[in-house]
Design a protein around this motif. Structure first.
Motif, mmCIF file in Angstrom:
data_model
loop_
_atom_site.group_PDB
_atom_site.id
_atom_site.type_symbol
_atom_site.label_atom_id
_atom_site.label_comp_id
_atom_site.label_asym_id
_atom_site.label_seq_id
_atom_site.Cartn_x
_atom_site.Cartn_y
_atom_site.Cartn_z
ATOM 1 N N PHE A 114 0.811 -1.221 0.000
ATOM 2 C CA PHE A 114 0.000 0.000 0.000
ATOM 3 C C PHE A 114 0.844 1.271 0.000
ATOM 4 N N GLN A 115 2.162 1.124 0.139
ATOM 5 C CA GLN A 115 3.033 2.297 0.109
ATOM 6 C C GLN A 115 3.474 2.653 -1.308
ATOM 7 N N SER A 116 3.059 1.874 -2.288
ATOM 8 C CA SER A 116 3.460 2.144 -3.668
ATOM 9 C C SER A 116 2.749 3.392 -4.187
ATOM 10 N N GLY A 117 3.249 3.886 -5.316
ATOM 11 C CA GLY A 117 2.665 5.080 -5.914
ATOM 12 C C GLY A 117 1.279 4.868 -6.486
ATOM 13 N N ASP A 118 0.834 3.610 -6.564
ATOM 14 C CA ASP A 118 -0.504 3.344 -7.103
ATOM 15 C C ASP A 118 -1.602 3.843 -6.173
ATOM 16 N N PHE A 119 -1.304 3.903 -4.863
ATOM 17 C CA PHE A 119 -2.317 4.270 -3.874
ATOM 18 C C PHE A 119 -2.052 5.684 -3.363
#
Length: 729
Positions: free
Chosen positions: A447-452
């Motif tokens: 959830f720390q990725s740039g997608d979220f």
């Protein structure tokens, strides 16, 4: 020629109106202003009058008549004739003028406010004419429009995604056409029909390609959430008036999650503690596909007294270091707010008792007669929670036994129609890990990725058969703590790891130091928070934090190093291997964790200060660059350049005269313009200099043939143009 220039002028006014329209579009959504179409019609009509060149003694009465008619249509009473309304409105104007004189601006009537708004639009349309046809520069108004729309998008519920695209297209078109017009005037080109077509094609192509490139390019998620969502919401408490908008804070009903919320910075409590903690209230165990409810478990309530030791966390043996957290409440609830490692509560001895609900994992305070008690203050004693890495990484399943079988069944519950692709995603993320802890950390890091992105305002609500978690994971990827925590819990459950949904408050904002190692933290309704708990045998429920912008304040004991060191290198010093293992483990735990740990919005006070300072610096640099851009030709081409090319020097003089307010009119020859300047200065210097310029341009004379007197003329005029000796009459 005139026809082409008329078309160009029409284009300018059309684009100018569209740019002004972007200022009006949000008003009906973010203010109480209604019937915006009357104001838009007035702007269109005013621009038409300007385009047609209507003289002021005709346009002013006509515009005034339109304003009165529109005000009558907006504010008349039922079937009230205009002859009755006009005297009443005149009296209203007199009253409001007296209110203005006494500075009672908040008491102005809606009708008078609308009149002022019409007059403001009148002035803005005049400014459009000035910018578009006289100055032929629209950059300042263009940047003001971008800044205005960006502010509305940041601080209100107005969605400006499409507006920004429209403004970019309109602005590029205006800047391109105005630049073309300035080139025509500078070069004294009268027949521009062919040039106009040649210019419009690359301009149109550039705009289309720029917009397409911006649209199809990959876009990173915002680093920070919107800082102050819904400041001007139409209703802050009435949900019937504003369906789908909630006010942030602790609540007991979590059955329908999703949708935007309004920030609330009211202080709930201040706590004095030795370290930052998650302040836990309760947990929920049944996921419905839309939110969380409590299962119908039959577990008896457990009563205990103030000051009595009551151990709830499985890993505790009452042997660790004890510390205290003292609470002072501004908003009082019957539940007890507690950190992990709870031992006891003091502060209300002799006036009641405490009751623990094992289904909700929640403690409530009661008076002696059994009714709920809302305490103003109390102190919680707790053992500093530190979880063994050896036990965490050693967990791959639950031991045998009825107790663990029941726990596994209860905390891996999912709806019958739970989306299969959520499980597939969890399996894909955790396929490289062989224990529960690393699987949980892998999902947490996902959830720390740039997608979220973290967002409090643009958050969807699942409808129909939509699943709350599936919508967030695969469709919106935008939300706040409830979205992140619910998604992680259900993903863990889908791969057989017992997990539950915990709620309470984030650590809060640091206020000041207290005695010794203690610090005072202030917790507001904005710190209301939810997170994840995962069950580990021998440790109990361990907190995890998937929400972007938050950190897990839990501590870990790195006790698996020594046994591994003896297996890998018996000769290695145990303490060195332990340090190495601890470092490696910390890297795994902290990988991709955001640095902020301050509050519910994910941005602490210090970062607000730095962000504001950075914004001011950027704005200052922008104005400095714009200002220097305006001055650069004069700074680099001053009077010391009289030994350079005379053509450049003469054109520089024309630019400076233009900046001083002496614009060269359309169709005016250089000699006519020079005579105009000489009349203002009462000299013949400009005409003499212009004759020298024409000899070089038209006869091909060499600039080296210029006399020192002619060079001195240029120098003298430059000094006058720069020194403020000139004034237009």
């Amino acid at each position: 020629m005139n026809k082409d220039r008329t078309y160009m002028k029409l284009l300018l006014y059309v684009f100018g109106f569209l740019l002004l329209w972007e200022w009006l579009l949000p008003l009906e959504q973010i203010t109480k202003t209604s019937q915006i179409h009357y104001f838009i019609i007035f702007v269109v009509f005013s621009i038409i009058l300007i385009f047609l060149g209507t003289p002021w003694f005709i346009s002013w009465p006509v515009k005034s008549g339109f304003i009165l008619i529109f005000l009558y249509l907006i504010f008349r009473e039922a079937n009230e004739p205009i002859v009755v309304w006009l005297p009443r409105f005149g009296t209203e104007i007199q009253l409001n003028i007296s209110l203005l004189a006494s500075k009672n601006w908040t008491e102005l009537s809606p009708g008078f406010r609308s009149l002022l708004f019409f007059l403001l639009l009148w002035q803005i349309t005049y400014l459009l004419r000035f910018w578009l046809t006289i100055r032929k520069r629209i950059f300042i108004f263009y940047m003001m429009t971008i800044f205005y729309v960006a502010l509305l998008d940041t601080f209100t519920e107005y969605e400006a995604n499409r507006a920004i695209v429209r403004i970019v297209i309109i602005g590029f078109a205006l800047l391109g056409i105005l630049f073309f017009q300035r080139v025509l005037e500078k070069e004294q080109i009268k027949d521009a029909s062919g040039l106009m077509k040649q210019w419009m094609f690359p301009l149109t192509s550039m705009i289309i390609l720029s917009v397409l490139a911006g649209y199809i390019s990959p876009k990173a998620a915002p680093v920070w959430p919107d800082p102050v969502p819904y400041i001007k919401s139409k209703s802050t408490t009435d949900k019937t008036a504003n369906p789908g908008i909630s006010k942030i804070g602790y609540g007991v009903d979590d059955s329908q999650l999703g949708g935007p919320f309004i920030s609330d910075d009211r202080v709930v409590f201040e706590v004095t503690s030795s370290s930052r903690q998650y302040w836990k209230i309760e947990t929920k165990d049944v996921y419905t596909g839309k939110g969380w409810i409590t299962s119908e478990q039959s577990a008896p309530m457990k009563r205990f007294e103030y000051g009595e030791t009551f151990l709830m966390d499985e890993h505790m043996r009452n042997e660790g270091e004890l510390t205290k957290a003292s609470f002072q409440f501004e908003i009082q609830y019957p539940h007890i707010v507690r950190p992990y490692g709870f031992v006891s509560v003091t502060g209300n001895e002799g006036n009641g008792f405490l009751q623990y609900d094992p289904v909700l994992d929640k403690i409530n305070s009661h008076t002696s007669d059994g009714t709920e008690a809302r305490l103003k203050e109390y102190t919680v004693t707790y053992e500093k929670a530190a979880y063994s890495m050896k036990k965490l990484r050693g967990t791959t399943g639950l031991p045998d036994g009825e107790q663990y079988n029941q726990l596994q069944k209860r905390y891996t519950q999912l709806p019958a129609a739970f989306p299969e692709r959520v499980k597939e995603l969890a399996v894909e993320i955790t396929k490289e890990e062989d224990n529960w802890f690393d699987k949980a950390k892998a999902i947490e890091r996902h959830f720390q990725s740039g997608d979220f992105s973290y967002d409090q305002t643009r958050v969807a609500i699942p409808t129909g058969d939509e699943d709350y978690v599936e919508q967030f994971l695969f469709d919106t990827k935008r939300g706040y703590c409830d979205n992140f925590s619910s998604s992680m819990v259900t993903m863990l459950r889908s791969i057989g790891i017992p997990a539950r949904w915990a709620k309470g408050y984030a650590p809060g904002n640091y206020r000041e130091a207290a005695d010794g190692e203690y610090r005072i933290y202030q917790v507001t309704n904005n710190e209301a928070h939810s997170w994840v708990e995962v069950y580990f045998p021998g440790l109990g429920w361990v907190p995890f934090e998937p929400t972007k912008g938050f950190n897990n304040p839990s501590s870990y004991v790195f006790d698996e190093a020594q046994s591994q060191a003896s297996q890998t290198d018996p000769a290695a010093p145990p303490e060195k291997e332990a340090e190495k293992e601890e470092k490696e483990t910390k890297e795994v735990i902290e990988e991709k964790e955001p640095s902020n740990t301050s509050n519910f919005t994910g941005i602490g006070l210090s970062k607000w200060i730095w962000s504001g300072a950075l914004l001011l610096v950027v704005m200052g640099l922008g104005f400095a660059i714009f200002y220097s851009r305006r001055k650069r030709p004069f700074a680099n081409k001053n009077e010391k350049n009289d030994d350079g090319t005379f053509i450049e020097a003469y054109e520089l003089l024309l630019k400076r005269l233009d900046k001083r307010g002496f614009q060269r009119k359309t169709g005016q020859t250089l000699r006519e313009y020079a005579a105009y300047i000489d009349r203002q200065l009462q000299t013949k210097e400009m005409s003499q200099l212009t004759q020298a310029y024409e000899r070089i341009i038209y006869r091909g004379d060499d600039a080296s043939t210029l006399t020192s007197e002619e060079k001195a003329l240029w120098k003298t005029l430059m000094e006058k143009a720069s020194g403020g000796e000139m004034s237009s009459n």
